[in-house]
Design a protein around this motif. Structure first.
Motif, PDB file in Angstrom:
ATOM      1  N   LEU A 298     -14.016  -1.151   4.171  1.00 60.09           N
ATOM      2  CA  LEU A 298     -12.612  -0.764   4.053  1.00 60.09           C
ATOM      3  C   LEU A 298     -11.901  -0.714   5.404  1.00 60.09           C
ATOM      4  O   LEU A 298     -10.683  -0.526   5.449  1.00 60.09           O
ATOM      5  N   LEU A 299     -12.646  -0.886   6.490  1.00 56.23           N
ATOM      6  CA  LEU A 299     -12.031  -0.806   7.823  1.00 56.23           C
ATOM      7  C   LEU A 299     -10.954  -1.865   8.084  1.00 56.23           C
ATOM      8  O   LEU A 299      -9.999  -1.593   8.814  1.00 56.23           O
ATOM      9  N   PRO A 300     -11.074  -3.089   7.530  1.00 53.74           N
ATOM     10  CA  PRO A 300      -9.985  -4.047   7.747  1.00 53.74           C
ATOM     11  C   PRO A 300      -8.627  -3.519   7.288  1.00 53.74           C
ATOM     12  O   PRO A 300      -7.601  -3.821   7.903  1.00 53.74           O
ATOM     13  N   LEU A 301      -8.605  -2.737   6.213  1.00 52.13           N
ATOM     14  CA  LEU A 301      -7.357  -2.120   5.768  1.00 52.13           C
ATOM     15  C   LEU A 301      -6.820  -1.188   6.843  1.00 52.13           C
ATOM     16  O   LEU A 301      -5.614  -1.179   7.130  1.00 52.13           O
ATOM     17  N   ALA A 302      -7.719  -0.409   7.449  1.00 55.88           N
ATOM     18  CA  ALA A 302      -7.292   0.508   8.508  1.00 55.88           C
ATOM     19  C   ALA A 302      -6.750  -0.259   9.704  1.00 55.88           C
ATOM     20  O   ALA A 302      -5.746   0.140  10.312  1.00 55.88           O
ATOM     21  N   ALA A 303      -7.411  -1.369  10.047  1.00 54.68           N
ATOM     22  CA  ALA A 303      -6.948  -2.173  11.182  1.00 54.68           C
ATOM     23  C   ALA A 303      -5.566  -2.757  10.907  1.00 54.68           C
ATOM     24  O   ALA A 303      -4.680  -2.751  11.780  1.00 54.68           O
ATOM     25  N   ALA A 304      -5.356  -3.248   9.683  1.00 54.66           N
ATOM     26  CA  ALA A 304      -4.047  -3.803   9.336  1.00 54.66           C
ATOM     27  C   ALA A 304      -2.975  -2.715   9.352  1.00 54.66           C
ATOM     28  O   ALA A 304      -1.845  -2.952   9.803  1.00 54.66           O
ATOM     29  N   THR A 305      -3.326  -1.532   8.867  1.00 55.03           N
ATOM     30  CA  THR A 305      -2.386  -0.406   8.882  1.00 55.03           C
ATOM     31  C   THR A 305      -1.999  -0.053  10.315  1.00 55.03           C
ATOM     32  O   THR A 305      -0.816   0.165  10.629  1.00 55.03           O
ATOM     33  N   PHE A 306      -2.983   0.015  11.185  1.00 57.46           N
ATOM     34  CA  PHE A 306      -2.742   0.371  12.587  1.00 57.46           C
ATOM     35  C   PHE A 306      -1.818  -0.639  13.257  1.00 57.46           C
ATOM     36  O   PHE A 306      -0.839  -0.270  13.912  1.00 57.46           O
ATOM     37  N   LEU A 307      -2.126  -1.920  13.090  1.00 57.47           N
ATOM     38  CA  LEU A 307      -1.319  -2.951  13.743  1.00 57.47           C
ATOM     39  C   LEU A 307       0.111  -2.969  13.191  1.00 57.47           C
ATOM     40  O   LEU A 307       1.081  -3.051  13.953  1.00 57.47           O
ATOM     41  N   ALA A 308       0.241  -2.890  11.868  1.00 57.85           N
ATOM     42  CA  ALA A 308       1.576  -2.940  11.272  1.00 57.85           C
ATOM     43  C   ALA A 308       2.409  -1.730  11.675  1.00 57.85           C
ATOM     44  O   ALA A 308       3.601  -1.857  11.983  1.00 57.85           O
ATOM     45  N   SER A 309       1.791  -0.549  11.677  1.00 53.62           N
ATOM     46  CA  SER A 309       2.529   0.660  12.063  1.00 53.62           C
ATOM     47  C   SER A 309       2.970   0.595  13.512  1.00 53.62           C
ATOM     48  O   SER A 309       4.108   0.946  13.854  1.00 53.62           O
ATOM     49  N   THR A 310       2.083   0.157  14.379  1.00 55.64           N
ATOM     50  CA  THR A 310       2.393   0.105  15.807  1.00 55.64           C
ATOM     51  C   THR A 310       3.481  -0.909  16.108  1.00 55.64           C
ATOM     52  O   THR A 310       4.416  -0.646  16.884  1.00 55.64           O
ATOM     53  N   LEU A 311       3.387  -2.081  15.475  1.00 59.57           N
ATOM     54  CA  LEU A 311       4.346  -3.144  15.759  1.00 59.57           C
ATOM     55  C   LEU A 311       5.728  -2.864  15.174  1.00 59.57           C
ATOM     56  O   LEU A 311       6.755  -3.123  15.801  1.00 59.57           O
ATOM     57  N   THR A 312       5.764  -2.311  13.947  1.00 61.23           N
ATOM     58  CA  THR A 312       7.060  -2.084  13.308  1.00 61.23           C
ATOM     59  C   THR A 312       7.699  -0.778  13.750  1.00 61.23           C
ATOM     60  O   THR A 312       8.930  -0.650  13.721  1.00 61.23           O
ATOM     61  N   GLY A 313       6.881   0.195  14.169  1.00 68.61           N
ATOM     62  CA  GLY A 313       7.434   1.482  14.564  1.00 68.61           C
ATOM     63  C   GLY A 313       8.426   1.366  15.706  1.00 68.61           C
ATOM     64  O   GLY A 313       9.418   2.094  15.759  1.00 68.61           O
ATOM     65  N   LYS A 314       8.193   0.451  16.621  1.00 68.06           N
ATOM     66  CA  LYS A 314       9.083   0.278  17.769  1.00 68.06           C
ATOM     67  C   LYS A 314      10.466  -0.235  17.362  1.00 68.06           C
ATOM     68  O   LYS A 314      11.426  -0.089  18.114  1.00 68.06           O
ATOM     69  N   ARG A 315      10.558  -0.823  16.174  1.00 67.88           N
ATOM     70  CA  ARG A 315      11.812  -1.468  15.775  1.00 67.88           C
ATOM     71  C   ARG A 315      12.472  -0.791  14.572  1.00 67.88           C
ATOM     72  O   ARG A 315      13.432  -1.324  14.011  1.00 67.88           O
ATOM     73  N   LEU A 316      11.960   0.360  14.175  1.00 74.73           N
ATOM     74  CA  LEU A 316      12.485   1.014  12.989  1.00 74.73           C
ATOM     75  C   LEU A 316      13.961   1.365  13.127  1.00 74.73           C
ATOM     76  O   LEU A 316      14.717   1.326  12.154  1.00 74.73           O
ATOM     77  N   HIS A 317      14.375   1.767  14.340  1.00 74.38           N
ATOM     78  CA  HIS A 317      15.752   2.207  14.520  1.00 74.38           C
ATOM     79  C   HIS A 317      16.744   1.049  14.415  1.00 74.38           C
ATOM     80  O   HIS A 317      17.943   1.266  14.304  1.00 74.38           O
ATOM     81  N   GLU A 318      16.223  -0.190  14.461  1.00 77.56           N
ATOM     82  CA  GLU A 318      17.099  -1.352  14.426  1.00 77.56           C
ATOM     83  C   GLU A 318      17.257  -1.930  13.019  1.00 77.56           C
ATOM     84  O   GLU A 318      18.144  -2.754  12.781  1.00 77.56           O
ATOM     85  N   VAL A 319      16.383  -1.518  12.099  1.00 76.78           N
ATOM     86  CA  VAL A 319      16.348  -2.139  10.768  1.00 76.78           C
ATOM     87  C   VAL A 319      16.663  -1.093   9.702  1.00 76.78           C
ATOM     88  O   VAL A 319      16.222   0.051   9.798  1.00 76.78           O
ATOM     89  N   SER A 320      17.384  -1.501   8.684  1.00 78.61           N
ATOM     90  CA  SER A 320      17.713  -0.608   7.580  1.00 78.61           C
ATOM     91  C   SER A 320      16.443  -0.171   6.858  1.00 78.61           C
ATOM     92  O   SER A 320      15.546  -0.994   6.603  1.00 78.61           O
ATOM     93  N   PRO A 321      16.331   1.129   6.498  1.00 78.48           N
ATOM     94  CA  PRO A 321      15.160   1.580   5.742  1.00 78.48           C
ATOM     95  C   PRO A 321      15.058   0.889   4.389  1.00 78.48           C
ATOM     96  O   PRO A 321      13.961   0.771   3.841  1.00 78.48           O
ATOM     97  N   ARG A 322      16.195   0.429   3.852  1.00 75.03           N
ATOM     98  CA  ARG A 322      16.125  -0.312   2.591  1.00 75.03           C
ATOM     99  C   ARG A 322      15.248  -1.547   2.746  1.00 75.03           C
ATOM    100  O   ARG A 322      14.430  -1.874   1.876  1.00 75.03           O
ATOM    101  N   VAL A 323      15.385  -2.229   3.875  1.00 75.05           N
ATOM    102  CA  VAL A 323      14.621  -3.447   4.114  1.00 75.05           C
ATOM    103  C   VAL A 323      13.146  -3.135   4.349  1.00 75.05           C
ATOM    104  O   VAL A 323      12.256  -3.738   3.735  1.00 75.05           O
ATOM    105  N   THR A 324      12.877  -2.165   5.244  1.00 79.35           N
ATOM    106  CA  THR A 324      11.486  -1.895   5.613  1.00 79.35           C
ATOM    107  C   THR A 324      10.698  -1.286   4.450  1.00 79.35           C
ATOM    108  O   THR A 324       9.551  -1.681   4.190  1.00 79.35           O
ATOM    109  N   ILE A 325      11.287  -0.335   3.742  1.00 78.47           N
ATOM    110  CA  ILE A 325      10.555   0.311   2.645  1.00 78.47           C
ATOM    111  C   ILE A 325      10.343  -0.663   1.495  1.00 78.47           C
ATOM    112  O   ILE A 325       9.258  -0.715   0.889  1.00 78.47           O
ATOM    113  N   THR A 326      11.362  -1.465   1.178  1.00 79.51           N
ATOM    114  CA  THR A 326      11.201  -2.460   0.118  1.00 79.51           C
ATOM    115  C   THR A 326      10.131  -3.480   0.493  1.00 79.51           C
ATOM    116  O   THR A 326       9.277  -3.838  -0.323  1.00 79.51           O
ATOM    117  N   ALA A 327      10.169  -3.951   1.741  1.00 78.52           N
ATOM    118  CA  ALA A 327       9.162  -4.918   2.194  1.00 78.52           C
ATOM    119  C   ALA A 327       7.766  -4.320   2.125  1.00 78.52           C
ATOM    120  O   ALA A 327       6.806  -4.998   1.732  1.00 78.52           O
TER     121      ALA A 327
END
Length: 483
Positions: A298-327
């Motif tokens: 199950l660790l690959p899921l954790a790795a994907a979660t870590f990378l996605a959270s780290t990469l998208t977290g820096k740009r959250l303030h620029e994108v509508s939550p409608r887009v990010t949560i729906t995606a």
């Protein structure tokens, strides 16, 4: 570097808390042997923690808003450390169950105040980064818990999984005292005691009802009685909140379609995450992996979660939550659908890998986006209320997911085995107990049960994605101050 020390303090506490929700699962057989505990007692070792978390999470957020989030976070760490020590030295199952309940008290306060501390400490891009890192830590903790628990249990004993919490708690307390200043509501606000009591009854009865529904059926007398008690508690809670000058939940938020859509997304994500319980069961009882190897799968899921959270977290303030949560929900739904269509009776653990990666990416995008959207929907002085509401809905989603998906899993297995083996009930018990089996018909039944779970989760996630796309505002505005 000092700017990120508060994030370190919060992540340490959150990692410990989430690991402790999964680490016990692997150690249950050793606990049963060491304490000569019955199956019912072992179930309560797990269930009491879930019940207390569900009953007190929203209340803890409100108390943190009123008394001070730093103070409540420190107190919750002390309670968690003390109860962990009691768990570690427990001479019998009764003491262990009571100590686990006390752990739930500390855990509820720790989880919601940690989120609130992040929400009030960081702003703009920094908040997005903080939420991204925090969410990735949560995802990693959930995945490595079984591996961590297996290593500690096999190398030392089951008591080590509780002893390890003590030094982590102490380090986190020191960092918290250094890094955070106090924040709270105005001094004239009062604790909402009626709301705390009625919500504890509502959420506790509902969660326990879901647990019993999975074991006794949805129409059993106890299950229906618990649901009736939850309904009564909900009515009393609404009445209490309407009359209290400082309610712990601003009911006007429940009239906000955007806020409700965010809560629905929280439930759907937690529901999808519940499918991992049955994935772990399939990996061990059908594929034949050990608990440690199942955790590693199950660790690959954790790795994907870590990378996605780290990469998208820096740009959250620029994108509508409608887009990010729906995606995020679309990714979770697609990942579940992939596993629901690919896995079969001949599959090895690698068959689940593509779907787990996509689900992990969805969870990684969704958790920080949801948290940021919630904090944008409530005034800063009610950050604890917002985080408490989100954590409560997540807990509800997990309990509901395990209960409903458990029924789906068992029903499909039962239908698949009917007429194919001499003793279908015994065969079904073999699959759902975690004992490895090599019979081809059981392999097929276990795989079909898991695929049904994944397809049900995919359907809910995609429906929730449609709701978030329709109802979440492009930029949520803060709710008005609670009177």
């Amino acid at each position: 570097m000092r700017k990120w020390l508060p994030l370190v303090a919060v992540c340490l506490g959150s990692f410990m808390l989430i690991v402790d929700t999964t680490v016990v699962t692997v150690a249950l057989p050793e606990i049963g042997t060491g304490l000569d505990a019955s199956l019912s007692s072992l179930q309560w070792v797990m269930n009491i923690y879930t019940l207390v978390l569900a009953a007190l999470t929203l209340s803890a957020g409100s108390v943190g808003d009123l008394l001070g989030r730093r103070k409540v976070y420190l107190l919750s760490l002390a309670v968690f450390a003390g109860s962990s020590l009691l768990c570690a030295v427990a001479p019998g199952a009764g003491v262990l169950i009571a100590a686990r309940g006390l752990q739930g008290v500390g855990g509820a306060a720790m989880f919601v105040t940690s989120m609130a501390l992040l929400g009030t400490t960081y702003e703009g891009k920094d908040r997005g980064v903080a939420m991204g890192v925090w969410s990735s830590v949560i995802g990693v903790a959930a995945a490595v818990g079984p591996v961590f628990g297996g290593l500690l249990t096999e190398s030392m004993s089951w008591r080590a999984i509780f002893y390890v919490n003590i030094p982590i708690s102490l380090v986190t307390m020191v960092l918290t005292k250094i890094c955070f200043t106090e924040s709270r509501q105005p001094a004239n606000a009062r604790i909402d005691v009626p709301g705390i009591i009625t919500f504890a009854i509502t959420s506790g009865a509902l969660t326990y009802g879901l647990i019993r529904a999975g074991e006794d059926g949805w129409t059993s007398g106890l299950t229906l009685g618990l649901f009736a008690l939850a309904l009564l508690g909900a009515v009393l809670f609404v009445l209490a909140e309407r009359r209290h000058p400082s309610p712990m939940l601003d009911l006007s938020l429940m009239r906000d379609a955007s806020f409700l859509a965010i809560m629905l997304s929280t439930i759907a994500s937690a529901w999808g995450f519940s499918s991992l319980v049955f994935t772990s069961l399939w990996l061990q009882s059908v594929v034949g992996l050990t608990p440690i190897k199942a955790g590693l799968a199950l660790l690959p899921l954790a790795a994907a979660t870590f990378l996605a959270s780290t990469l998208t977290g820096k740009r959250l303030h620029e994108v509508s939550p409608r887009v990010t949560i729906t995606a995020a929900l679309v990714l979770v739904g697609v990942g579940c659908a992939i596993n629901g269509l690919v896995i079969d009776g001949d599959s090895s653990w690698t068959a689940a890998l593509p779907g787990l990666l996509v689900i992990g990416a969805g969870v990684g995008v969704g958790m920080p986006a949801t948290a940021s959207a919630v904090f944008a929907s409530v005034p800063p002085q009610r950050a604890g209320m917002g985080s408490g509401a989100m954590a409560t809905f997540r807990q509800l989603g997990q309990a509901l997911g395990v209960a409903v998906l458990g029924l789906v899993f068992a029903h499909v297995i039962r239908e698949d085995l009917d007429g194919k083996v001499a003793d279908a009930a015994s065969a079904e018990n073999t699959l759902t107990s975690g004992r490895p089996t090599t019979l081809g018909v059981l392999h097929d039944a276990g795989a079909h049960g898991l695929t049904a779970v994944y397809l049900a989760s995919a359907g809910l996630a995609l429906v929730a994605a449609l709701a978030t796309a329709a109802f979440i505002r492009k930029r949520p505005h803060a709710a008005p101050e609670t009177r």
